[in-house]
Design a protein around this motif. Sequence first.
Motif, PDB file in Angstrom:
ATOM      1  N   LYS A   2      34.174  29.905  45.091  1.00 36.88           N
ATOM      2  CA  LYS A   2      35.111  30.753  44.371  1.00 36.88           C
ATOM      3  C   LYS A   2      34.442  32.072  43.979  1.00 36.88           C
ATOM      4  O   LYS A   2      33.304  32.097  43.525  1.00 36.88           O
ATOM      5  CB  LYS A   2      35.568  30.014  43.110  1.00 36.88           C
ATOM      6  N   SER A   3      35.167  33.181  44.154  1.00 38.31           N
ATOM      7  CA  SER A   3      34.646  34.500  43.815  1.00 38.31           C
ATOM      8  C   SER A   3      34.923  34.819  42.353  1.00 38.31           C
ATOM      9  O   SER A   3      35.988  34.522  41.836  1.00 38.31           O
ATOM     10  CB  SER A   3      35.304  35.546  44.714  1.00 38.31           C
ATOM     11  N   ASN A   4      33.944  35.439  41.689  1.00 38.25           N
ATOM     12  CA  ASN A   4      34.127  35.874  40.311  1.00 38.25           C
ATOM     13  C   ASN A   4      34.434  37.367  40.250  1.00 38.25           C
ATOM     14  O   ASN A   4      34.370  37.970  39.200  1.00 38.25           O
ATOM     15  CB  ASN A   4      32.879  35.571  39.475  1.00 38.25           C
ATOM     16  N   LYS A   5      34.734  37.957  41.394  1.00 39.06           N
ATOM     17  CA  LYS A   5      35.019  39.385  41.469  1.00 39.06           C
ATOM     18  C   LYS A   5      36.303  39.702  40.700  1.00 39.06           C
ATOM     19  O   LYS A   5      37.302  39.020  40.831  1.00 39.06           O
ATOM     20  CB  LYS A   5      35.162  39.800  42.930  1.00 39.06           C
ATOM     21  N   LYS A   6      36.220  40.755  39.890  1.00 37.12           N
ATOM     22  CA  LYS A   6      37.373  41.171  39.100  1.00 37.12           C
ATOM     23  C   LYS A   6      37.984  42.423  39.701  1.00 37.12           C
ATOM     24  O   LYS A   6      37.317  43.205  40.357  1.00 37.12           O
ATOM     25  CB  LYS A   6      36.941  41.456  37.661  1.00 37.12           C
ATOM     26  N   SER A   7      39.257  42.611  39.428  1.00 38.90           N
ATOM     27  CA  SER A   7      39.934  43.849  39.814  1.00 38.90           C
ATOM     28  C   SER A   7      39.435  44.966  38.896  1.00 38.90           C
ATOM     29  O   SER A   7      38.791  44.722  37.881  1.00 38.90           O
ATOM     30  CB  SER A   7      41.443  43.676  39.652  1.00 38.90           C
ATOM     31  N   GLU A   8      39.756  46.203  39.253  1.00 37.58           N
ATOM     32  CA  GLU A   8      39.394  47.331  38.392  1.00 37.58           C
ATOM     33  C   GLU A   8      40.026  47.156  37.009  1.00 37.58           C
ATOM     34  O   GLU A   8      39.379  47.366  35.981  1.00 37.58           O
ATOM     35  CB  GLU A   8      39.858  48.637  39.043  1.00 37.58           C
ATOM     36  N   TYR A  37      47.517  32.734  34.420  1.00 40.93           N
ATOM     37  CA  TYR A  37      48.104  34.062  34.584  1.00 40.93           C
ATOM     38  C   TYR A  37      47.068  35.134  34.233  1.00 40.93           C
ATOM     39  O   TYR A  37      46.899  36.120  34.949  1.00 40.93           O
ATOM     40  CB  TYR A  37      49.359  34.189  33.721  1.00 40.93           C
ATOM     41  N   PHE A  38      46.359  34.933  33.133  1.00 40.38           N
ATOM     42  CA  PHE A  38      45.324  35.877  32.707  1.00 40.38           C
ATOM     43  C   PHE A  38      44.261  36.032  33.796  1.00 40.38           C
ATOM     44  O   PHE A  38      43.906  37.152  34.172  1.00 40.38           O
ATOM     45  CB  PHE A  38      44.683  35.416  31.391  1.00 40.38           C
ATOM     46  N   TYR A  39      43.780  34.905  34.317  1.00 38.75           N
ATOM     47  CA  TYR A  39      42.727  34.974  35.335  1.00 38.75           C
ATOM     48  C   TYR A  39      43.236  35.531  36.663  1.00 38.75           C
ATOM     49  O   TYR A  39      42.470  36.170  37.394  1.00 38.75           O
ATOM     50  CB  TYR A  39      42.028  33.620  35.499  1.00 38.75           C
ATOM     51  N   ASP A  40      44.490  35.333  36.974  1.00 37.42           N
ATOM     52  CA  ASP A  40      45.066  35.952  38.167  1.00 37.42           C
ATOM     53  C   ASP A  40      45.118  37.475  38.005  1.00 37.42           C
ATOM     54  O   ASP A  40      44.861  38.219  38.961  1.00 37.42           O
ATOM     55  CB  ASP A  40      46.469  35.414  38.449  1.00 37.42           C
ATOM     56  N   ILE A  41      45.414  37.934  36.797  1.00 39.19           N
ATOM     57  CA  ILE A  41      45.453  39.380  36.524  1.00 39.19           C
ATOM     58  C   ILE A  41      44.054  39.972  36.654  1.00 39.19           C
ATOM     59  O   ILE A  41      43.858  40.946  37.384  1.00 39.19           O
ATOM     60  CB  ILE A  41      46.034  39.677  35.122  1.00 39.19           C
ATOM     61  N   ILE A  42      43.096  39.400  35.953  1.00 38.42           N
ATOM     62  CA  ILE A  42      41.762  40.012  35.973  1.00 38.42           C
ATOM     63  C   ILE A  42      41.086  39.859  37.326  1.00 38.42           C
ATOM     64  O   ILE A  42      40.251  40.675  37.699  1.00 38.42           O
ATOM     65  CB  ILE A  42      40.848  39.526  34.823  1.00 38.42           C
ATOM     66  N   GLY A  43      41.456  38.827  38.070  1.00 38.93           N
ATOM     67  CA  GLY A  43      40.898  38.630  39.398  1.00 38.93           C
ATOM     68  C   GLY A  43      41.574  39.451  40.471  1.00 38.93           C
ATOM     69  O   GLY A  43      41.143  39.472  41.620  1.00 38.93           O
ATOM     70  N   GLY A  44      42.657  40.134  40.117  1.00 40.61           N
ATOM     71  CA  GLY A  44      43.362  40.964  41.078  1.00 40.61           C
ATOM     72  C   GLY A  44      44.236  40.183  42.045  1.00 40.61           C
ATOM     73  O   GLY A  44      44.711  40.732  43.033  1.00 40.61           O
ATOM     74  N   LYS A  45      44.480  38.908  41.752  1.00 37.51           N
ATOM     75  CA  LYS A  45      45.359  38.111  42.623  1.00 37.51           C
ATOM     76  C   LYS A  45      46.804  38.559  42.479  1.00 37.51           C
ATOM     77  O   LYS A  45      47.598  38.397  43.393  1.00 37.51           O
ATOM     78  CB  LYS A  45      45.249  36.622  42.285  1.00 37.51           C
TER      79      LYS A  45
END
Length: 122
Positions: A2-8, A37-45
């Motif tokens: 799993k990637s921990n990369k976040k969106s801008e 939902y929070f993690y989908d937002i910060i992860g850019g999903k």
Amino acid sequence: MKSNKKSEYGELITKIIKDKNMTQAEFYNKLGIKKPYFYDIIGGKINPPPSEIQIKILKILKPKEEESRKLLDIAARERKEIPADIMMYIENNTNLLSNIRNNLKYKKFFEKIVNKGENGYE
């Protein structure tokens, strides 16, 4: 793996949460959203939240003005919308629409898009 990369957007919002000495769980609970939902937002999903939630985020975190504007601008760009604060300002100042439409530069721009297509290009 799993990637921990976040969106801008995710990078900035998590930085502000940390700067406010708040846990991410405290934040998303105050915001009234679920953890996935929070993690989908910060992860850019998924795109940043809609404008009502963006404003609620600002009310909860009370970031510096520069950070607030950046959050709103990133969200708008990713959602392909006008920034939430600008949209609210326009909605609450309806005379702005006529002022814009009566502006000579706007009239020329409008003529271009009507005659040539979107953004004035054929």
